[in-house]
Write a protein that holds these residues in place. Structure first.
Motif, mmCIF file in Angstrom:
data_model
loop_
_atom_site.group_PDB
_atom_site.id
_atom_site.type_symbol
_atom_site.label_atom_id
_atom_site.label_comp_id
_atom_site.label_asym_id
_atom_site.label_seq_id
_atom_site.Cartn_x
_atom_site.Cartn_y
_atom_site.Cartn_z
ATOM 1 N N ILE A 171 -42.343 8.713 27.075
ATOM 2 C CA ILE A 171 -43.424 9.682 27.170
ATOM 3 C C ILE A 171 -42.890 11.099 27.014
ATOM 4 N N ILE A 172 -43.805 12.002 26.762
ATOM 5 C CA ILE A 172 -43.492 13.423 26.710
ATOM 6 C C ILE A 172 -44.327 14.127 27.767
ATOM 7 N N THR A 173 -44.042 15.365 27.991
ATOM 8 C CA THR A 173 -44.685 16.092 29.072
ATOM 9 C C THR A 173 -46.210 16.037 28.973
ATOM 10 N N SER A 174 -46.730 16.182 27.774
ATOM 11 C CA SER A 174 -48.181 16.242 27.608
ATOM 12 C C SER A 174 -48.862 14.901 27.886
ATOM 13 N N THR A 175 -48.125 13.824 27.917
ATOM 14 C CA THR A 175 -48.722 12.501 28.133
ATOM 15 C C THR A 175 -48.364 11.888 29.473
ATOM 16 N N MET A 176 -47.675 12.621 30.296
ATOM 17 C CA MET A 176 -47.174 12.028 31.546
ATOM 18 C C MET A 176 -48.287 11.577 32.474
ATOM 19 N N ARG A 177 -49.468 12.178 32.386
ATOM 20 C CA ARG A 177 -50.553 11.823 33.289
ATOM 21 C C ARG A 177 -51.457 10.731 32.714
ATOM 22 N N ASP A 178 -51.161 10.290 31.521
ATOM 23 C CA ASP A 178 -51.995 9.318 30.823
ATOM 24 C C ASP A 178 -51.427 7.916 31.009
ATOM 25 N N PRO A 179 -52.116 7.030 31.708
ATOM 26 C CA PRO A 179 -51.570 5.674 31.917
ATOM 27 C C PRO A 179 -51.352 4.908 30.618
ATOM 28 N N ASN A 180 -52.136 5.231 29.603
ATOM 29 C CA ASN A 180 -51.986 4.540 28.320
ATOM 30 C C ASN A 180 -50.676 4.869 27.617
ATOM 31 N N ALA A 181 -49.986 5.921 28.073
ATOM 32 C CA ALA A 181 -48.721 6.318 27.456
ATOM 33 C C ALA A 181 -47.544 5.486 27.966
ATOM 34 N N TYR A 182 -47.754 4.715 29.002
ATOM 35 C CA TYR A 182 -46.664 3.961 29.618
ATOM 36 C C TYR A 182 -46.641 2.531 29.104
ATOM 37 N N GLU A 183 -45.436 2.049 28.846
ATOM 38 C CA GLU A 183 -45.278 0.736 28.234
ATOM 39 C C GLU A 183 -45.012 -0.376 29.242
ATOM 40 N N TRP A 184 -44.395 -0.030 30.355
ATOM 41 C CA TRP A 184 -44.023 -1.057 31.325
ATOM 42 C C TRP A 184 -44.583 -0.705 32.692
ATOM 43 N N TRP A 185 -45.045 -1.722 33.394
ATOM 44 C CA TRP A 185 -45.682 -1.535 34.695
ATOM 45 C C TRP A 185 -45.132 -2.512 35.716
ATOM 46 N N GLY A 186 -45.033 -2.039 36.961
ATOM 47 C CA GLY A 186 -44.717 -2.923 38.062
ATOM 48 C C GLY A 186 -45.975 -3.633 38.531
ATOM 49 N N GLN A 187 -45.814 -4.542 39.477
ATOM 50 C CA GLN A 187 -46.925 -5.380 39.905
ATOM 51 C C GLN A 187 -47.814 -4.706 40.942
ATOM 52 N N GLY A 188 -47.385 -3.603 41.501
ATOM 53 C CA GLY A 188 -48.179 -2.904 42.490
ATOM 54 C C GLY A 188 -47.789 -3.240 43.911
ATOM 55 N N THR A 189 -47.914 -2.251 44.782
ATOM 56 C CA THR A 189 -47.675 -2.451 46.210
ATOM 57 C C THR A 189 -48.793 -1.746 46.973
ATOM 58 N N LEU A 190 -49.383 -2.443 47.924
ATOM 59 C CA LEU A 190 -50.565 -1.954 48.606
ATOM 60 C C LEU A 190 -50.200 -1.048 49.776
ATOM 61 N N VAL A 191 -50.827 0.109 49.792
ATOM 62 C CA VAL A 191 -50.695 1.042 50.902
ATOM 63 C C VAL A 191 -52.053 1.189 51.560
ATOM 64 N N THR A 192 -52.115 0.926 52.853
ATOM 65 C CA THR A 192 -53.353 1.054 53.606
ATOM 66 C C THR A 192 -53.125 2.059 54.723
ATOM 67 N N VAL A 193 -53.943 3.102 54.736
ATOM 68 C CA VAL A 193 -53.815 4.153 55.736
ATOM 69 C C VAL A 193 -55.034 4.087 56.644
ATOM 70 N N SER A 194 -54.796 3.838 57.902
ATOM 71 C CA SER A 194 -55.888 3.758 58.866
ATOM 72 C C SER A 194 -56.094 5.110 59.538
#
Length: 124
Positions: free
Chosen positions: A100-123
């Motif tokens: 990615i480049i600076t102008s695309t850093m906020r765009d999820p479509n610019a990223y090629e690889w993703w982790g599976q996710g980790t859940l954060v719950t704030v009470s």
């Protein structure tokens, strides 16, 4: 690149938490990396991004001053330190990597690889 996110859990408002994202197989040092999050019923939102060498970081306004993204290119780990957590931070957090480049850093479509996710719950 394969990414494995960890560190989520149930915390109380005001607590701090550090998320980790371990990269395997290929060094992520050649890629920009980021954290996104998806709250229940919501779209995936940008949280923070960091350049390949770690010299520059970018944050969503919602976490400005409370989040710190960093990376260790020797251990191949990406971090997100969150402080003063709020109930609205509740979401599944995903790490991502890409050419990615600076102008695309906020765009999820610019990223090629993703982790599976980790859940954060704030009470409250």
């Amino acid at each position: 690149v394969q990414l494995q996110a960890s560190g989520g859990g149930l915390v109380q408002a005001g607590d701090s938490l550090r998320l980790s994202c371990a990269a395997t197989k290929r060094t992520p040092g050649a890629y920009g990396m980021a954290w996104f999050r998806r709250a229940p019923g919501m779209d995936r939102d940008f949280v923070a991004a960091i350049t390949r060498n770690g010299n520059n970081a970018y944050y969503a306004e919602s976490v400005w001053g409370r989040g710190a993204i960093s990376r260790d290119n020797v251990k191949n780990i990406l971090y997100l330190q969150m402080s003063n957590l709020k109930p609205e931070d509740t979401a599944t957090y995903y790490c991502a990597a890409g050419r990615i480049i600076t102008s695309t850093m906020r765009d999820p479509n610019a990223y090629e690889w993703w982790g599976q996710g980790t859940l954060v719950t704030v009470s409250s």
